[in-house]
Design an enzyme around this catalytic site. Structure first.
Site, PDB file in Angstrom:
ATOM      1  N   HIS A  37       0.840  -1.202   0.000  1.00  0.00           N
ATOM      2  CA  HIS A  37       0.000   0.000   0.000  1.00  0.00           C
ATOM      3  C   HIS A  37       0.881   1.260   0.000  1.00  0.00           C
ATOM      4  O   HIS A  37       0.605   2.227  -0.707  1.00  0.00           O
ATOM      5  CB  HIS A  37      -0.859   0.051   1.268  1.00  0.00           C
ATOM      6  CG  HIS A  37      -1.829  -1.076   1.425  1.00  0.00           C
ATOM      7  ND1 HIS A  37      -1.700  -2.032   2.395  1.00  0.00           N
ATOM      8  CD2 HIS A  37      -2.956  -1.395   0.748  1.00  0.00           C
ATOM      9  CE1 HIS A  37      -2.688  -2.890   2.323  1.00  0.00           C
ATOM     10  NE2 HIS A  37      -3.474  -2.533   1.315  1.00  0.00           N
ATOM     11  N   SER A 185       0.369  -8.879   1.430  1.00  0.00           N
ATOM     12  CA  SER A 185      -1.090  -8.837   1.459  1.00  0.00           C
ATOM     13  C   SER A 185      -1.532  -8.728   2.903  1.00  0.00           C
ATOM     14  O   SER A 185      -0.899  -9.315   3.797  1.00  0.00           O
ATOM     15  CB  SER A 185      -1.654 -10.123   0.843  1.00  0.00           C
ATOM     16  OG  SER A 185      -3.007 -10.290   1.214  1.00  0.00           O
TER      17      SER A 185
HETATM   18  P1  AMP Z   1      -6.465  -3.698  -0.346  1.00  0.00           P
HETATM   19  O1  AMP Z   1      -6.316  -2.923   0.923  1.00  0.00           O
HETATM   20  O2  AMP Z   1      -6.016  -5.111  -0.237  1.00  0.00           O
HETATM   21  O3  AMP Z   1      -7.813  -3.508  -0.985  1.00  0.00           O
HETATM   22  O4  AMP Z   1      -5.429  -3.055  -1.364  1.00  0.00           O
HETATM   23  C1  AMP Z   1      -5.440  -1.679  -1.660  1.00  0.00           C
HETATM   24  C2  AMP Z   1      -4.549  -1.424  -2.850  1.00  0.00           C
HETATM   25  O5  AMP Z   1      -3.211  -1.831  -2.550  1.00  0.00           O
HETATM   26  C3  AMP Z   1      -4.982  -2.221  -4.081  1.00  0.00           C
HETATM   27  O6  AMP Z   1      -4.857  -1.403  -5.229  1.00  0.00           O
HETATM   28  C4  AMP Z   1      -3.996  -3.354  -4.110  1.00  0.00           C
HETATM   29  O7  AMP Z   1      -3.776  -3.867  -5.403  1.00  0.00           O
HETATM   30  C5  AMP Z   1      -2.751  -2.675  -3.573  1.00  0.00           C
HETATM   31  N1  AMP Z   1      -1.824  -3.682  -3.049  1.00  0.00           N
HETATM   32  C6  AMP Z   1      -2.108  -4.668  -2.156  1.00  0.00           C
HETATM   33  N2  AMP Z   1      -1.025  -5.454  -1.967  1.00  0.00           N
HETATM   34  C7  AMP Z   1      -0.046  -4.951  -2.761  1.00  0.00           C
HETATM   35  C8  AMP Z   1       1.318  -5.323  -3.019  1.00  0.00           C
HETATM   36  N3  AMP Z   1       1.874  -6.364  -2.421  1.00  0.00           N
HETATM   37  N4  AMP Z   1       2.019  -4.588  -3.902  1.00  0.00           N
HETATM   38  C9  AMP Z   1       1.450  -3.520  -4.526  1.00  0.00           C
HETATM   39  N5  AMP Z   1       0.183  -3.119  -4.325  1.00  0.00           N
HETATM   40  C10 AMP Z   1      -0.554  -3.813  -3.457  1.00  0.00           C
END
Ligand code: AMP
Length: 279
Positions: A37, A185
């Site tokens: 993030h 993640s």
């Molecule tokens: P989330 O909180 O999981 O909904 O993710 C929010 C944003 O962060 C989304 O656009 C995801 O694709 C991005 N994101 C999550 N994990 C990663 C990662 N390991 N590398 C790059 N972007 C990420």
């Protein structure tokens, strides 16, 4: 840094920023922030006058039997991380504000939402497209930042923005990984110690694919088979899908070509993880 809970207040701030010609970079998240993030926040910080991060665990993108209740919500830690990164606004709306009782409208990106993760998570991308549309309308960003880790999500959002003529530039950033290759993640925190070790099979199987492709292998079926066999060696791992698809249409391809998306979802114990690589 200011935390804004009210949807109306956020929209008013965004309007004023726009009137003052200040560029708004937006990073939508569900919180439990990690380096993945924060890489999006860094990029937004570099490219915009104002950075807004939203933290909202969107129930409409979770299926009935999915992990909504156990999704991590370390809000204080998230605030500290955002503060360090010089975020200007955190939009942290309540569930009722986002979805009042009389809420009736959804955004559906047809076809692209039904394949890959959409197959095992029906309604997921409808939930994503709807909440992102709402957030765009509230935050009025010039640029919005998404991670390649969620490759299908990025394709769905790009399609939605194009189809609905949304005035936002969508930026897709590379996947940030742990030292051993596991894609970062928020769900990795669910993994038990042995599962955490096993989880490396996702990135390992993608490295295997890459090696096969550089060695001249073109057959998608052969590559998928080899990846599946590799994953099957870990007792805690259960493959949901492995697919090689066109990176824009998400249609399966028989022969790997430049720009193809190799994507997979694997359950490690009870935790479903995804990863991908673009050939
Ligand atoms: P989330 O909180 O999981 O909904 O993710 C929010 C944003 O962060 C989304 O656009 C995801 O694709 C991005 N994101 C999550 N994990 C990663 C990662 N390991 N590398 C790059 N972007 C990420």
């Amino acid at each position: 840094m200011r935390v804004v809970r009210s949807l109306q207040a956020m929209q008013k701030i965004s309007r004023q920023l726009r009137q003052r010609h200040q560029s708004i970079g937006f990073v939508p998240t569900m919180g439990a922030l990690h380096e993945g993030h924060l890489s999006l926040v860094d990029r937004a910080r570099r490219e915009n006058r104002i950075v807004v991060v939203s933290i909202f665990v969107n129930p409409r993108q979770f299926g009935l039997r999915e992990d909504l209740a156990r999704y991590p919500r370390p809000f204080r830690k998230d605030l500290q991380l955002c503060e360090k990164k010089k975020v200007d606004f955190i939009f942290y709306p309540t569930l009722r504000q986002m979805y009042p009782e009389d809420f009736h409208t959804h955004v559906e990106v047809e076809d692209l939402s039904e394949v890959l993760c959409g197959k095992s998570r029906p309604g997921h991308f409808r939930g994503v497209a709807t909440v992102v549309t709402k957030l765009f309308n509230i935050i009025l960003p010039h640029r919005a930042y998404f991670g390649r880790k969620d490759a299908q999500q990025a394709v769905v959002i790009q399609r939605m923005v194009k189809d609905l003529n949304m005035a936002v530039s969508v930026k897709v950033m590379p996947t940030v990984r742990e030292k051993d290759g596991l894609a970062m993640s928020s769900r990795n925190t669910h993994l038990k110690p042995q599962e955490r070790k096993d989880a490396v099979v996702l990135s390992e199987s993608l490295s295997l694919a890459r090696k096969l492709i550089t060695g001249g292998e073109k057959s998608a079926a052969t590559i998928i088979d080899r990846m599946r066999n590799h994953i099957a060696k870990k007792p805690s791992a259960k493959t949901d899908y492995i697919a090689i698809v066109n990176g824009k249409t998400l249609e399966p391809v028989k022969k790997v070509c430049a720009g193809c998306l190799i994507a997979l979802a694997v359950r490690i114990g009870k935790t479903r993880l995804i990863d991908n690589y673009i050939a």
